[in-house]
Design a protein around this motif. Structure first.
Motif, PDB file in Angstrom:
ATOM      1  N   GLN A  60       0.831  -1.210   0.000  1.00  0.00           N
ATOM      2  CA  GLN A  60       0.000   0.000   0.000  1.00  0.00           C
ATOM      3  C   GLN A  60       0.864   1.259   0.000  1.00  0.00           C
ATOM      4  OE1 GLN A  60      -3.139   0.083  -0.677  1.00  0.00           O
ATOM      5  NE2 GLN A  60      -3.338  -2.137  -0.607  1.00  0.00           N
ATOM      6  N   ALA A  61       1.938   1.243   0.773  1.00  0.00           N
ATOM      7  CA  ALA A  61       2.863   2.386   0.784  1.00  0.00           C
ATOM      8  C   ALA A  61       3.571   2.501  -0.563  1.00  0.00           C
ATOM      9  CB  ALA A  61       3.881   2.238   1.912  1.00  0.00           C
ATOM     10  N   GLU A 100       0.503  -7.692  -5.261  1.00  0.00           N
ATOM     11  CA  GLU A 100       1.045  -8.142  -3.981  1.00  0.00           C
ATOM     12  C   GLU A 100       0.056  -7.873  -2.848  1.00  0.00           C
ATOM     13  OE1 GLU A 100       3.443  -9.971  -1.332  1.00  0.00           O
ATOM     14  OE2 GLU A 100       3.682  -9.952  -3.497  1.00  0.00           O
ATOM     15  N   ALA A 101      -0.595  -6.723  -2.874  1.00  0.00           N
ATOM     16  CA  ALA A 101      -1.595  -6.406  -1.840  1.00  0.00           C
ATOM     17  C   ALA A 101      -2.758  -7.397  -1.911  1.00  0.00           C
ATOM     18  CB  ALA A 101      -2.107  -4.975  -2.007  1.00  0.00           C
ATOM     19  N   ALA A 102      -3.198  -7.714  -3.120  1.00  0.00           N
ATOM     20  CA  ALA A 102      -4.284  -8.684  -3.275  1.00  0.00           C
ATOM     21  C   ALA A 102      -3.850 -10.054  -2.787  1.00  0.00           C
ATOM     22  CB  ALA A 102      -4.715  -8.753  -4.738  1.00  0.00           C
ATOM     23  N   LYS A 103      -2.622 -10.414  -3.073  1.00  0.00           N
ATOM     24  CA  LYS A 103      -2.096 -11.702  -2.619  1.00  0.00           C
ATOM     25  C   LYS A 103      -2.086 -11.763  -1.091  1.00  0.00           C
ATOM     26  CE  LYS A 103       2.153 -14.333  -2.583  1.00  0.00           C
ATOM     27  NZ  LYS A 103       3.561 -14.295  -2.915  1.00  0.00           N
ATOM     28  N   GLN A 104      -1.650 -10.678  -0.459  1.00  0.00           N
ATOM     29  CA  GLN A 104      -1.614 -10.647   1.007  1.00  0.00           C
ATOM     30  C   GLN A 104      -3.007 -10.783   1.601  1.00  0.00           C
ATOM     31  OE1 GLN A 104       0.503  -7.139   2.261  1.00  0.00           O
ATOM     32  NE2 GLN A 104       2.482  -7.982   1.684  1.00  0.00           N
ATOM     33  N   LYS A 105      -4.007 -10.208   0.933  1.00  0.00           N
ATOM     34  CA  LYS A 105      -5.383 -10.293   1.431  1.00  0.00           C
ATOM     35  C   LYS A 105      -5.940 -11.705   1.322  1.00  0.00           C
ATOM     36  CE  LYS A 105      -6.748  -5.546   0.598  1.00  0.00           C
ATOM     37  NZ  LYS A 105      -7.588  -4.648  -0.185  1.00  0.00           N
ATOM     38  N   THR A 106      -5.490 -12.466   0.304  1.00  0.00           N
ATOM     39  CA  THR A 106      -6.036 -13.804   0.108  1.00  0.00           C
ATOM     40  C   THR A 106      -5.309 -14.856   0.912  1.00  0.00           C
ATOM     41  OG1 THR A 106      -4.660 -14.252  -1.836  1.00  0.00           O
ATOM     42  CG2 THR A 106      -6.834 -13.288  -2.229  1.00  0.00           C
ATOM     43  N   GLN A 107      -4.140 -14.536   1.430  1.00  0.00           N
ATOM     44  CA  GLN A 107      -3.406 -15.508   2.227  1.00  0.00           C
ATOM     45  C   GLN A 107      -3.935 -15.507   3.650  1.00  0.00           C
ATOM     46  OE1 GLN A 107       0.678 -14.329   1.856  1.00  0.00           O
ATOM     47  NE2 GLN A 107       0.995 -15.661   0.090  1.00  0.00           N
ATOM     48  N   PRO A 108      -4.228 -16.710   4.178  1.00  0.00           N
ATOM     49  CA  PRO A 108      -4.674 -16.795   5.573  1.00  0.00           C
ATOM     50  C   PRO A 108      -3.571 -16.299   6.507  1.00  0.00           C
ATOM     51  CG  PRO A 108      -5.045 -18.865   4.414  1.00  0.00           C
ATOM     52  CD  PRO A 108      -4.224 -17.993   3.516  1.00  0.00           C
ATOM     53  N   LYS A 109      -3.962 -15.691   7.592  1.00  0.00           N
ATOM     54  CA  LYS A 109      -3.011 -15.126   8.554  1.00  0.00           C
ATOM     55  C   LYS A 109      -2.116 -16.197   9.180  1.00  0.00           C
ATOM     56  CE  LYS A 109      -4.416 -10.831   8.539  1.00  0.00           C
ATOM     57  NZ  LYS A 109      -3.769  -9.955   7.649  1.00  0.00           N
ATOM     58  N   ASP A 110      -2.659 -17.417   9.367  1.00  0.00           N
ATOM     59  CA  ASP A 110      -1.895 -18.470  10.026  1.00  0.00           C
ATOM     60  C   ASP A 110      -1.027 -19.273   9.060  1.00  0.00           C
ATOM     61  OD1 ASP A 110      -3.740 -19.988   8.664  1.00  0.00           O
ATOM     62  OD2 ASP A 110      -4.601 -20.918  10.444  1.00  0.00           O
ATOM     63  N   GLY A 111      -1.081 -18.912   7.757  1.00  0.00           N
ATOM     64  CA  GLY A 111      -0.271 -19.608   6.779  1.00  0.00           C
ATOM     65  C   GLY A 111      -0.828 -20.953   6.378  1.00  0.00           C
ATOM     66  N   GLN A 112      -1.971 -21.335   6.874  1.00  0.00           N
ATOM     67  CA  GLN A 112      -2.584 -22.620   6.574  1.00  0.00           C
ATOM     68  C   GLN A 112      -3.706 -22.424   5.581  1.00  0.00           C
ATOM     69  OE1 GLN A 112      -2.275 -25.648   8.804  1.00  0.00           O
ATOM     70  NE2 GLN A 112      -0.428 -24.811   9.680  1.00  0.00           N
ATOM     71  N   GLY A 113      -4.080 -23.475   4.899  1.00  0.00           N
ATOM     72  CA  GLY A 113      -5.210 -23.417   3.976  1.00  0.00           C
ATOM     73  C   GLY A 113      -4.740 -23.161   2.567  1.00  0.00           C
ATOM     74  N   VAL A 156      -0.141 -16.343 -11.150  1.00  0.00           N
ATOM     75  CA  VAL A 156      -0.295 -14.921 -10.847  1.00  0.00           C
ATOM     76  C   VAL A 156       0.829 -14.462  -9.929  1.00  0.00           C
ATOM     77  CG1 VAL A 156      -1.744 -13.239  -9.646  1.00  0.00           C
ATOM     78  CG2 VAL A 156      -2.777 -14.882 -11.212  1.00  0.00           C
ATOM     79  N   ASP A 157       1.122 -15.266  -8.904  1.00  0.00           N
ATOM     80  CA  ASP A 157       2.194 -14.918  -7.970  1.00  0.00           C
ATOM     81  C   ASP A 157       3.530 -14.786  -8.682  1.00  0.00           C
ATOM     82  OD1 ASP A 157       0.330 -15.048  -5.971  1.00  0.00           O
ATOM     83  OD2 ASP A 157       1.025 -16.945  -5.136  1.00  0.00           O
ATOM     84  N   ALA A 158       3.816 -15.694  -9.605  1.00  0.00           N
ATOM     85  CA  ALA A 158       5.075 -15.642 -10.343  1.00  0.00           C
ATOM     86  C   ALA A 158       5.154 -14.363 -11.173  1.00  0.00           C
ATOM     87  CB  ALA A 158       5.223 -16.870 -11.234  1.00  0.00           C
ATOM     88  N   GLY A 159       4.047 -13.969 -11.780  1.00  0.00           N
ATOM     89  CA  GLY A 159       4.019 -12.728 -12.558  1.00  0.00           C
ATOM     90  C   GLY A 159       4.229 -11.509 -11.691  1.00  0.00           C
ATOM     91  N   ILE A 160       3.645 -11.516 -10.513  1.00  0.00           N
ATOM     92  CA  ILE A 160       3.799 -10.398  -9.576  1.00  0.00           C
ATOM     93  C   ILE A 160       5.250 -10.284  -9.135  1.00  0.00           C
ATOM     94  CG2 ILE A 160       3.237  -9.602  -7.242  1.00  0.00           C
ATOM     95  CD1 ILE A 160       0.429 -10.838  -7.733  1.00  0.00           C
TER      96      ILE A 160
END
Length: 176
Positions: A60-61, A100-113, A156-160
């Motif tokens: 975001q910054a 990257e911001a969208a990726k962070q939003k879709t990743q679970p906080k606990d790293g699982q799933g 998508v992650d690889a492209g980012i």
């Protein structure tokens, strides 16, 4: 002499526009001078260095910073080709940071799933609970849907990552 004076005013105004719009990311103005027949030095070219690097770990910054850079690049009334190139670099960095911001939003906080919560697909569960017809010919199970999501997300992650690395490789641009 009048032509040199007009060029000097134009060059200085052009670079001042970059500097003012670039805020904390813009460096000092530097000029190339030509000595006129009167012995005076007149600015005939100039540039302003600007930091186009990403803000590590904060997409975001990075977006906010690169929007400022893009505005600074296009601030003069007559942006040069280099100015447009810097604006395009900033735009590419913004797109990468948004990804990257969208990726962070879709990743679970606990790293699982494997899939975002509330997205309609889960790695487990039956087809009826996800709203997808399962099992039969042409049907897609929730497990298959989640696997397809992971495969797509990986691309998508690889492209980012590739776009972010390209933007980071050139952390300083010059407005001409």
């Amino acid at each position: 002499m009048d032509k040199l004076k007009a060029v000097d005013r134009s060059v200085r105004a052009h670079e001042a526009a970059h500097k003012a719009a670039g805020g904390p990311y813009a460096g000092s103005e530097t000029f190339t001078f030509t000595t006129g027949p009167d012995g005076q030095h007149y600015a005939t070219a100039g540039e302003v260095a600007i930091d186009i690097g990403s803000v590590q770990g904060d997409p975001q910054a990075t977006i906010a910073k690169l929007e400022t850079v893009r505005r600074a690049a296009l601030a003069p009334a007559d942006p040069s080709g280099q100015d447009r190139a810097v604006a395009a670099q900033a735009e590419a960095g913004i797109v990468a940071a948004q990804g990257e911001a969208a990726k962070q939003k879709t990743q679970p906080k606990d790293g699982q799933g494997d899939a975002p919560s509330g997205g309609g697909l889960t790695a487990e569960g039956d087809a009826a609970s996800t709203g997808i017809q399962g099992g039969g010919a042409g049907g897609v199970t929730s497990r298959q849907g989640a696997a397809a999501y992971r495969k797509t997300q990986g691309a998508v992650d690889a492209g980012i990552v590739q776009a972010a690395q390209a933007a980071a490789a050139q952390p300083l641009a010059l407005f001409a």
